[in-house]
Design a protein around this motif. Structure first.
Motif, PDB file in Angstrom:
ATOM      1  N   ASP A  40      -3.697  -6.157  -0.443  1.00  0.00           N
ATOM      2  CA  ASP A  40      -3.697  -4.926   0.331  1.00  0.00           C
ATOM      3  C   ASP A  40      -5.078  -4.281   0.181  1.00  0.00           C
ATOM      4  O   ASP A  40      -5.510  -3.967  -0.922  1.00  0.00           O
ATOM      5  N   GLU A  57      -0.369 -10.346 -10.896  1.00  0.00           N
ATOM      6  CA  GLU A  57       0.508 -10.129 -12.035  1.00  0.00           C
ATOM      7  C   GLU A  57       1.087 -11.473 -12.474  1.00  0.00           C
ATOM      8  O   GLU A  57       1.293 -12.371 -11.660  1.00  0.00           O
ATOM      9  N   CYS A 298      13.484  -4.325   2.882  1.00  0.00           N
ATOM     10  CA  CYS A 298      12.423  -4.254   1.871  1.00  0.00           C
ATOM     11  C   CYS A 298      11.281  -5.202   2.218  1.00  0.00           C
ATOM     12  O   CYS A 298      10.117  -4.924   1.895  1.00  0.00           O
ATOM     13  N   LYS A 323      12.400   2.784  -2.971  1.00  0.00           N
ATOM     14  CA  LYS A 323      11.337   2.410  -3.899  1.00  0.00           C
ATOM     15  C   LYS A 323      10.299   1.531  -3.202  1.00  0.00           C
ATOM     16  O   LYS A 323       9.092   1.685  -3.423  1.00  0.00           O
ATOM     17  N   ALA A 324      10.751   0.619  -2.347  1.00  0.00           N
ATOM     18  CA  ALA A 324       9.825  -0.247  -1.612  1.00  0.00           C
ATOM     19  C   ALA A 324       8.945   0.568  -0.665  1.00  0.00           C
ATOM     20  O   ALA A 324       7.758   0.289  -0.505  1.00  0.00           O
ATOM     21  N   CYS A 325       9.535   1.591  -0.042  1.00  0.00           N
ATOM     22  CA  CYS A 325       8.758   2.467   0.849  1.00  0.00           C
ATOM     23  C   CYS A 325       7.723   3.260   0.056  1.00  0.00           C
ATOM     24  O   CYS A 325       6.565   3.401   0.492  1.00  0.00           O
ATOM     25  N   PHE A 326       8.121   3.804  -1.092  1.00  0.00           N
ATOM     26  CA  PHE A 326       7.178   4.534  -1.937  1.00  0.00           C
ATOM     27  C   PHE A 326       6.026   3.625  -2.354  1.00  0.00           C
ATOM     28  O   PHE A 326       4.863   4.036  -2.354  1.00  0.00           O
ATOM     29  N   ARG A 327       6.358   2.398  -2.729  1.00  0.00           N
ATOM     30  CA  ARG A 327       5.325   1.463  -3.164  1.00  0.00           C
ATOM     31  C   ARG A 327       4.352   1.170  -2.021  1.00  0.00           C
ATOM     32  O   ARG A 327       3.141   1.075  -2.236  1.00  0.00           O
ATOM     33  N   PHE A 328       4.858   1.038  -0.797  1.00  0.00           N
ATOM     34  CA  PHE A 328       4.002   0.793   0.360  1.00  0.00           C
ATOM     35  C   PHE A 328       3.064   1.971   0.602  1.00  0.00           C
ATOM     36  O   PHE A 328       1.902   1.787   0.967  1.00  0.00           O
ATOM     37  N   THR A 330       1.780   4.016  -1.541  1.00  0.00           N
ATOM     38  CA  THR A 330       0.785   4.285  -2.584  1.00  0.00           C
ATOM     39  C   THR A 330      -0.612   3.856  -2.136  1.00  0.00           C
ATOM     40  O   THR A 330      -1.598   4.272  -2.738  1.00  0.00           O
ATOM     41  N   SER A 331      -0.690   3.021  -1.088  1.00  0.00           N
ATOM     42  CA  SER A 331      -1.984   2.678  -0.517  1.00  0.00           C
ATOM     43  C   SER A 331      -2.480   3.849   0.327  1.00  0.00           C
ATOM     44  O   SER A 331      -1.795   4.275   1.268  1.00  0.00           O
ATOM     45  N   LYS A 361       5.428  11.630  -6.857  1.00  0.00           N
ATOM     46  CA  LYS A 361       5.046  10.283  -7.306  1.00  0.00           C
ATOM     47  C   LYS A 361       3.561  10.027  -7.115  1.00  0.00           C
ATOM     48  O   LYS A 361       2.944   9.281  -7.885  1.00  0.00           O
TER      49      LYS A 361
END
Length: 364
Positions: A40, A57, A298, A323-328, A330-331, A361
């Motif tokens: 990303d 990771e 997701c 959670k998947a939306c929040f992670r997306f 963060t960019s 968050k």
């Protein structure tokens, strides 16, 4: 591989003295696994320097720890126009060599491998302390990636499919009767298609669907109350379903009878159908179907749908999807684009609490 007593002719069910024929097997075990890496912000990785990598990771496969090495400016000086991808076994030692074969693939927009950019190892490779990594210096040219549809929103994904060789051993094979897998779902699916002994009809939009009360009640507690309880639908032979498209109700019935989703193309409409089915599954308390749809969504989070998907997750209690939306988001690039969209206004008006949680968050 199986072995039998040399004195027993092929096809006999026992030895010459009437004793049962025994069987053993020599087993060469292997364990497979897969790992997806999302790059990303691709444009910001260029210029890292030839021969320099960013490691993914760590992930486990076959009892060992692995990572993907991403070289945005190539592995060696001759590779500076290429993206190089290598697989590294990070826990190997001189006394602990690891044998594995693998394939590294570029993924398309539907998260499927691109055949022309799926690179398999030519043979089983031995990973050791002296040779910890192996891969593809010329995985894909940067100019080719940048001009392709596989780079989207400055991001692309690769997948490693890995098979790790394990120890070879022998074992006794007990005699057994081969029982075929259950085909109950096929019989129930045929009963739905044929309409045999159907005792209730649903009117959905301009279409009608014949079904069986007992099957629906057995699968859904909501249908059980509506069709076998004290509600008016108990004696009605025609039930109207509002606020649902016929194609969604058809897929819902297919799942109820077969415990699977109907075959469909994983195209641009897959995410929309998963959203509609998730709402229907929550409405009729079909938890497994709801989780299947949540998992599909997701994997389809993007700038165009993340706001509506987050609202959907909040309204229907889908913690993993939220959670998947929040992670997306963060960019920074993704967040900026989504804030400017109409979907963000819908999220602001329908689920203000989600925005408060998002701000918390993202706060440093």
């Amino acid at each position: 591989m199986s072995t039998a007593s040399p004195s027993s002719p092929a096809g006999n069910i026992g030895g010459d003295d009437g004793s049962p024929l025994t069987t053993s097997a020599i087993v060469a075990q292997a364990v497979s696994g897969s790992h997806v890496v999302n790059i990303d912000g691709y444009s910001r990785t260029k210029g890292l320097g030839n021969g320099k990598s960013v490691d993914s990771e760590k992930f486990a496969a076959g009892g060992h720890s692995w990572c993907i090495e991403y070289y945005p400016d190539g592995y060696e000086s001759d590779d500076d126009d290429w993206i190089s991808i290598y697989l590294c076994c990070s826990d190997r030692t001189d006394a602990n060599e690891v044998k594995a074969e693998f394939k590294i693939s570029l993924l398309d927009q539907d998260r499927q491998p691109v055949p022309s950019y799926s690179r398999p190892s030519s043979q089983i490779h031995t990973f050791s302390s002296k040779d910890p990594s192996w891969g593809f210096a010329h995985f894909i040219k940067r100019t080719v990636l940048e001009e392709s549809l596989y780079l989207r929103d400055d991001a692309f994904s690769i997948r490693c499919d890995l098979t790790v060789s394990k120890e070879i051993f022998t074992e006794q094979v007990p005699p057994s009767v081969v029982v075929p897998p259950s085909d109950m779902h096929r019989h129930l699916g045929n009963m739905l298609l044929d309409g045999d002994a159907a005792d209730v009809t649903f009117n959905v939009g301009a279409e009608t669907f014949a079904a069986h009360r007992c099957v629906l009640a057995a699968r859904s507690s909501v249908f059980k109350v509506e069709l076998l309880g004290a509600m008016k639908e108990k004696t009605a032979t025609l039930v109207r379903i509002d606020d649902m498209e016929p194609m969604v109700f058809r897929a819902l019935l297919h799942f109820i009878y077969t415990d699977s989703l109907p075959a469909a193309d994983e195209g641009s409409g897959a995410a929309a159908m998963a959203q509609y089915l998730l709402v229907a599954a929550d409405r009729y308390n079909l938890e497994r179907l709801k989780l299947i749809c949540e998992g599909k969504l997701c994997d389809h989070v993007c700038r165009g749908n993340v706001a509506t998907t987050m609202a959907l997750a909040e309204q229907h209690g889908c913690a993993a999807l939220k959670k998947a939306c929040f992670r997306f988001l963060t960019s920074p690039g993704n967040l900026k684009a989504v804030v400017a969209s109409d979907g963000f206004e819908h999220l602001r008006s329908s689920c203000p609490s989600v925005l408060e949680e998002l701000v918390a968050k993202l706060a440093p």
